[in-house]
Design a protein around this motif. Sequence first.
Motif, PDB file in Angstrom:
ATOM      1  N   ILE A   1      -4.147   7.133  12.032  1.00  0.00           N
ATOM      2  CA  ILE A   1      -5.557   6.726  12.055  1.00  0.00           C
ATOM      3  C   ILE A   1      -5.757   5.489  11.189  1.00  0.00           C
ATOM      4  O   ILE A   1      -6.457   4.546  11.581  1.00  0.00           O
ATOM      5  CB  ILE A   1      -6.468   7.886  11.602  1.00  0.00           C
ATOM      6  N   ILE A   2      -5.136   5.465  10.020  1.00  0.00           N
ATOM      7  CA  ILE A   2      -5.241   4.309   9.130  1.00  0.00           C
ATOM      8  C   ILE A   2      -4.640   3.073   9.790  1.00  0.00           C
ATOM      9  O   ILE A   2      -5.206   1.976   9.711  1.00  0.00           O
ATOM     10  CB  ILE A   2      -4.573   4.611   7.775  1.00  0.00           C
ATOM     11  N   GLU A   3      -3.513   3.240  10.480  1.00  0.00           N
ATOM     12  CA  GLU A   3      -2.909   2.116  11.193  1.00  0.00           C
ATOM     13  C   GLU A   3      -3.806   1.612  12.317  1.00  0.00           C
ATOM     14  O   GLU A   3      -3.888   0.409  12.546  1.00  0.00           O
ATOM     15  CB  GLU A   3      -1.545   2.514  11.755  1.00  0.00           C
ATOM     16  N   SER A   4      -4.485   2.495  13.022  1.00  0.00           N
ATOM     17  CA  SER A   4      -5.368   2.056  14.116  1.00  0.00           C
ATOM     18  C   SER A   4      -6.574   1.285  13.567  1.00  0.00           C
ATOM     19  O   SER A   4      -7.006   0.304  14.177  1.00  0.00           O
ATOM     20  CB  SER A   4      -5.813   3.235  14.974  1.00  0.00           C
ATOM     21  N   ILE A   5      -7.101   1.701  12.433  1.00  0.00           N
ATOM     22  CA  ILE A   5      -8.201   0.961  11.795  1.00  0.00           C
ATOM     23  C   ILE A   5      -7.716  -0.420  11.366  1.00  0.00           C
ATOM     24  O   ILE A   5      -8.405  -1.424  11.558  1.00  0.00           O
ATOM     25  CB  ILE A   5      -8.766   1.742  10.596  1.00  0.00           C
TER      26      ILE A   5
ATOM     27  N   MET B   1       0.857  -1.158   0.000  1.00  0.00           N
ATOM     28  CA  MET B   1       0.000   0.000   0.000  1.00  0.00           C
ATOM     29  C   MET B   1       0.906   1.225   0.000  1.00  0.00           C
ATOM     30  O   MET B   1       1.926   1.251   0.688  1.00  0.00           O
ATOM     31  CB  MET B   1      -0.894  -0.009   1.238  1.00  0.00           C
ATOM     32  N   ILE B   2       0.518   2.238  -0.740  1.00  0.00           N
ATOM     33  CA  ILE B   2       1.281   3.483  -0.806  1.00  0.00           C
ATOM     34  C   ILE B   2       0.433   4.602  -0.207  1.00  0.00           C
ATOM     35  O   ILE B   2      -0.714   4.792  -0.609  1.00  0.00           O
ATOM     36  CB  ILE B   2       1.660   3.831  -2.259  1.00  0.00           C
ATOM     37  N   LEU B   3       0.995   5.310   0.768  1.00  0.00           N
ATOM     38  CA  LEU B   3       0.315   6.438   1.401  1.00  0.00           C
ATOM     39  C   LEU B   3       1.195   7.670   1.299  1.00  0.00           C
ATOM     40  O   LEU B   3       2.410   7.584   1.466  1.00  0.00           O
ATOM     41  CB  LEU B   3       0.035   6.141   2.871  1.00  0.00           C
ATOM     42  N   SER B   4       0.583   8.816   1.059  1.00  0.00           N
ATOM     43  CA  SER B   4       1.351  10.057   0.996  1.00  0.00           C
ATOM     44  C   SER B   4       1.494  10.652   2.392  1.00  0.00           C
ATOM     45  O   SER B   4       0.776  10.278   3.324  1.00  0.00           O
ATOM     46  CB  SER B   4       0.682  11.067   0.064  1.00  0.00           C
ATOM     47  N   GLU B   5       2.400  11.604   2.510  1.00  0.00           N
ATOM     48  CA  GLU B   5       2.627  12.248   3.802  1.00  0.00           C
ATOM     49  C   GLU B   5       1.403  13.039   4.271  1.00  0.00           C
ATOM     50  O   GLU B   5       1.297  13.367   5.447  1.00  0.00           O
ATOM     51  CB  GLU B   5       3.840  13.173   3.712  1.00  0.00           C
ATOM     52  N   ASP B   6       0.479  13.330   3.372  1.00  0.00           N
ATOM     53  CA  ASP B   6      -0.726  14.074   3.723  1.00  0.00           C
ATOM     54  C   ASP B   6      -1.781  13.219   4.412  1.00  0.00           C
ATOM     55  O   ASP B   6      -2.726  13.747   4.983  1.00  0.00           O
ATOM     56  CB  ASP B   6      -1.349  14.697   2.467  1.00  0.00           C
TER      57      ASP B   6
ATOM     58  N   GLU C   1      -3.533  10.666   7.133  1.00  0.00           N
ATOM     59  CA  GLU C   1      -3.497  10.458   8.589  1.00  0.00           C
ATOM     60  C   GLU C   1      -3.071   9.016   8.832  1.00  0.00           C
ATOM     61  O   GLU C   1      -3.888   8.135   9.128  1.00  0.00           O
ATOM     62  CB  GLU C   1      -4.867  10.749   9.189  1.00  0.00           C
ATOM     63  N   ILE C   2      -1.773   8.766   8.707  1.00  0.00           N
ATOM     64  CA  ILE C   2      -1.249   7.400   8.765  1.00  0.00           C
ATOM     65  C   ILE C   2      -1.561   6.733  10.097  1.00  0.00           C
ATOM     66  O   ILE C   2      -1.915   5.552  10.139  1.00  0.00           O
ATOM     67  CB  ILE C   2       0.259   7.390   8.453  1.00  0.00           C
TER      68      ILE C   2
END
Length: 45
Positions: A11-15, A1-6, A8-9
């Motif tokens: 929050i995504i990790e907690s989900i 998965m690719i996520l940008s610095e913008d 909310e990493i």
Amino acid sequence: MILSEDCEISIIESIAFKNNLSFQLVDNKIVFKEKNYIYAVICNK
């Protein structure tokens, strides 16, 4: 998965954690002055 610095990493990790998934940072790249993080998604059963 690719996520940008913008994103909310955290929050995504907690989900993901609530769904028995975790992320392992594989690499990061800068594309057009934006930092992107490349993650491996791991199932924690």
